[in-house]
Design an enzyme around this catalytic site. Structure first.
Site, PDB file in Angstrom:
ATOM      1  N   HIS A 212     -57.395  89.779  10.834  1.00  0.00           N
ATOM      2  CA  HIS A 212     -56.130  89.773   9.575  1.00  0.00           C
ATOM      3  C   HIS A 212     -55.428  89.266   9.294  1.00  0.00           C
ATOM      4  CE1 HIS A 212     -57.032  94.334  11.284  1.00  0.00           C
ATOM      5  NE2 HIS A 212     -57.208  94.217   9.807  1.00  0.00           N
TER       6      HIS A 212
ATOM      7  N   GLN B 166     -67.223  98.307   0.956  1.00  0.00           N
ATOM      8  CA  GLN B 166     -65.187  98.229   0.204  1.00  0.00           C
ATOM      9  C   GLN B 166     -64.623  97.625  -0.616  1.00  0.00           C
ATOM     10  OE1 GLN B 166     -61.638  99.744   3.082  1.00  0.00           O
ATOM     11  NE2 GLN B 166     -61.323  97.985   3.162  1.00  0.00           N
TER      12      GLN B 166
HETATM   13  O1  PAF Z   1     -59.714  98.501   5.191  1.00  0.00           O
HETATM   14  C1  PAF Z   1     -58.902  99.409   5.967  1.00  0.00           C
HETATM   15  O2  PAF Z   1     -58.257  98.748   6.641  1.00  0.00           O
HETATM   16  C2  PAF Z   1     -58.350 100.260   4.853  1.00  0.00           C
HETATM   17  O3  PAF Z   1     -60.130 101.226   4.403  1.00  0.00           O
HETATM   18  C3  PAF Z   1     -57.396 100.189   3.640  1.00  0.00           C
HETATM   19  C4  PAF Z   1     -57.860  99.163   2.834  1.00  0.00           C
HETATM   20  C5  PAF Z   1     -56.691  99.356   3.977  1.00  0.00           C
HETATM   21  C6  PAF Z   1     -57.610 101.525   2.907  1.00  0.00           C
HETATM   22  O4  PAF Z   1     -56.258 102.364   3.695  1.00  0.00           O
END
Ligand code: PAF
Length: 285
Positions: free
Chosen positions: A37, A155
């Site tokens: 992150h 995603q």
């Molecule tokens: O990847 C994530 O942590 C989640 O799917 C996100 C993009 C923050 C949406 O809740």
């Protein structure tokens, strides 16, 4: 770093930044921040003047039997990590702020062509929850760029498609997968891996790497390769969910002459469901 709990106050702060001519970079997260992150935050900082991170464990994207209540919540540590890298803003709303009319009544955003395959097949409704909350967050933050990790490849592809289909004016930027020394992709869910199974938990990565070698060596019987990769995961004592060789953009099964392909996989350990992927460009092979 300034922390906001309310949509209105985030909007005011960002409006001020824009009046000063600054661009806005956004990293949406569910917290429990790790090095991968932080790498996304640094990437956003290299591309925009002001960076905002959201932390919201979005119940709408968890199935009924999934780990929403168990999902690690570490806001103090998250906030310290973000402050340590000079992140400008943290948006940390509660459920009432994000879903004031309740989750059942919430208007939804769906990307029908890609949401029900791969991870979507075993997590019904998951991507609808993701696209709904991400479009809300985009409307709140109105970023110039938003950074998403490639580890969640499906995603990322779905969000790119949503942005294209709905003409949302944001540049989606992909952040590389960050791996542990043995190849295991970093994930908040790695904390659910038991100590006994941890030494072999990189098996998904090893199986996808094996698959890549076969393809680079000229093997093009993709269904047979997928079956063989799943067998390797089983032999290591884990339960494969899927291994799929896909067209990188559409996520449909790759044709043998597709040049941009992505190898995606998911497997269950005793305590966790892990995902991983590798992309290949076969041009010039
Ligand atoms: O990847 C994530 O942590 C989640 O799917 C996100 C993009 C923050 C949406 O809740």
């Amino acid at each position: 770093m300034k922390t906001f709990h309310h949509i209105q106050s985030v909007r005011e702060a960002l409006k001020q930044a824009r009046l000063e001519g600054k661009t806005v970079g956004f990293v949406p997260t569910m917290g429990n921040l790790h090095d991968a992150h932080i790498a996304l935050v640094r990437q956003a900082q290299s591309l925009a003047d002001v960076v905002i991170v959201s932390v919201f464990v979005n119940r709408l994207q968890f199935g009924l039997n999934e780990d929403w209540d168990k999902y690690p919540r570490t806001i103090e540590a998250d906030s310290q990590k973000l402050a340590a890298v000079n992140c400008d803003f943290l948006f940390y709303p509660d459920e009432k702020e994000m879903y004031p009319n309740g989750m059942d009544a919430q208007t939804r955003v769906i990307v029908p062509s890609m949401a029900d395959v791969l991870c979507g097949a075993s997590r019904p409704g998951h991507f609808e929850g993701v696209t709904t909350v991400v479009s809300k967050l985009f409307n709140i933050v109105q970023p110039d760029i938003a950074v998403f990790g490639i580890k969640d490849y499906q995603q990322l592809a779905i969000i790119r498609r949503m942005v294209e289909d709905l003409c949302i004016p944001v540049d989606i930027v992909a952040g590389d997968i960050v791996r542990e020394a043995d190849g295991l992709a970093m994930s908040s869910r790695n904390s659910f891996i038991t100590p006994q199974e941890r030494p072999n938990a990189n098996q998904l990565h090893r199986s996808l790497s094996w698959l890549r070698e076969q393809i680079l060596a000229g093997e093009r019987n993709y269904p047979a390769l997928e079956t063989a990769a799943k067998a390797r995961i089983k032999e290591a004592g884990f339960r494969p969910d899927y291994v799929s060789i896909c067209n990188s953009k559409t996520l449909t099964p790759a044709a043998s002459d597709d040049l941009n392909i992505t190898l995606l996989g998911a497997m269950y350990t005793e305590g966790a469901r892990l995902i991983d992927n590798l992309s290949l460009n076969l041009a010039g092979e």
